[in-house]
Design a protein around this motif. Structure first.
Motif, mmCIF file in Angstrom:
data_model
loop_
_atom_site.group_PDB
_atom_site.id
_atom_site.type_symbol
_atom_site.label_atom_id
_atom_site.label_comp_id
_atom_site.label_asym_id
_atom_site.label_seq_id
_atom_site.Cartn_x
_atom_site.Cartn_y
_atom_site.Cartn_z
ATOM 1 N N ILE A 69 25.840 0.595 -15.297
ATOM 2 C CA ILE A 69 26.363 0.095 -13.863
ATOM 3 C C ILE A 69 25.168 -0.609 -13.191
ATOM 4 O O ILE A 69 24.116 -0.187 -13.540
ATOM 5 C CB ILE A 69 26.756 1.130 -12.957
ATOM 6 N N PHE A 70 25.466 -1.542 -12.578
ATOM 7 C CA PHE A 70 24.307 -2.291 -12.167
ATOM 8 C C PHE A 70 23.660 -1.506 -10.938
ATOM 9 O O PHE A 70 24.330 -0.742 -10.246
ATOM 10 C CB PHE A 70 25.022 -3.587 -11.157
ATOM 11 N N ALA A 71 22.317 -1.412 -10.960
ATOM 12 C CA ALA A 71 21.488 -0.517 -9.940
ATOM 13 C C ALA A 71 22.079 -0.724 -8.281
ATOM 14 O O ALA A 71 22.128 -2.069 -8.084
ATOM 15 C CB ALA A 71 20.071 -0.915 -10.129
ATOM 16 N N GLY A 72 22.333 0.333 -8.006
ATOM 17 C CA GLY A 72 22.715 0.123 -6.412
ATOM 18 C C GLY A 72 24.319 0.165 -6.125
ATOM 19 O O GLY A 72 24.536 0.159 -4.684
ATOM 20 N N ALA A 73 25.078 -0.280 -7.034
ATOM 21 C CA ALA A 73 26.573 -0.295 -6.882
ATOM 22 C C ALA A 73 27.146 0.908 -6.441
ATOM 23 O O ALA A 73 27.635 0.785 -5.426
ATOM 24 C CB ALA A 73 27.248 -0.878 -8.123
ATOM 25 N N ILE A 74 26.873 1.867 -6.921
ATOM 26 C CA ILE A 74 27.663 3.145 -6.466
ATOM 27 C C ILE A 74 27.101 3.489 -5.279
ATOM 28 O O ILE A 74 27.874 4.099 -4.160
ATOM 29 C CB ILE A 74 27.891 4.282 -7.661
ATOM 30 N N GLU A 75 25.913 3.384 -5.175
ATOM 31 C CA GLU A 75 25.206 3.929 -4.111
ATOM 32 C C GLU A 75 25.857 3.021 -2.562
ATOM 33 O O GLU A 75 26.219 3.385 -1.696
ATOM 34 C CB GLU A 75 23.587 3.619 -4.154
ATOM 35 N N PHE A 76 25.918 1.776 -2.769
ATOM 36 C CA PHE A 76 26.570 0.844 -1.818
ATOM 37 C C PHE A 76 27.800 1.425 -1.308
ATOM 38 O O PHE A 76 28.280 1.331 -0.343
ATOM 39 C CB PHE A 76 26.803 -0.619 -2.401
#
Length: 206
Positions: A69-76
């Protein structure tokens, strides 16, 4: 605000997986950059398009669990939930692969999202009902309009520039390598953190 997100190569990163699949088959030199585009371009340059097609079927199907998963995607997405934005995922994806091991590609993608806790509703606001798989590009464009997205994020400039792209939807290109040519018709982001900054500006503008 309603935010639409593409899935493959926008949320899910296949770079290392495609490199690994090509290495397993002995199709690329070991020092080839571990990116999807580098693997694809190399295979096409040596006339191995059929191998590339088969690898896609495997990467998006039976081996998708090895994708990242691209870094920061789920955090976004979690931040969108906290800020009361509504997120939907709209993907152009066939049901079955054109080559490679048979699999239900839609179910494979959903399984990966489950495993990576994208459907932790309390934190992401997402359920499987928030994910749409469209069999054609035209159906994907239509879905973006039907779901009344305020902005849409995709990794393909040519998709964002489609004449049928819904009017009034803010177009955002996800381009982590910075390879795409600038175009005034879409905003340009290289990371999910950058998208957070863009979203803040769009909320103020609205």
């Amino acid at each position: 605000m309603r935010i639409g997100l593409d899935l493959d190569n926008t949320i899910i990163c296949y770079d290392r997986l495609f490199h690994q699949l090509a290495m397993e088959r002995g199709l690329i030199p070991r020092d080839l950059p571990a990116t999807k585009s580098a693997v694809r371009d190399h295979l096409r340059s040596i006339g191995r398009e059929n191998d590339w097609t088969a690898m896609q079927g495997e990467a998006y199907g039976t081996r998708i669990g090895e994708a990242e998963i691209f870094a920061g995607a789920i955090e976004f997405i979690q931040q969108c939930r906290a800020d009361d934005h509504h997120v939907v995922i709209i993907s152009h994806k066939t049901k079955r692969p054109f080559a490679g091991p048979d699999a239900d590609l839609h179910e494979c993608a959903l399984r990966l999202l489950r495993e990576r806790e994208f459907f932790d509703f309390e934190h992401t606001g997402l359920t499987e009902a928030h994910v749409s798989f469209e069999l054609t590009k035209e159906e994907k464009l239509s879905r973006i309009g039907t779901l009344a997205c305020d902005l849409f994020v995709d990794d393909l400039p040519e998709f964002l520039l489609e004449p049928a792209f819904p009017v009034g939807v803010r177009r955002i290109l996800f381009d982590p390598t910075g390879a795409a040519e600038p175009d005034e018709r879409y905003l340009h982001m290289r990371s999910w953190r950058e998208l957070s900054n863009i979203l803040e500006k769009e909320v103020v503008r609205a």
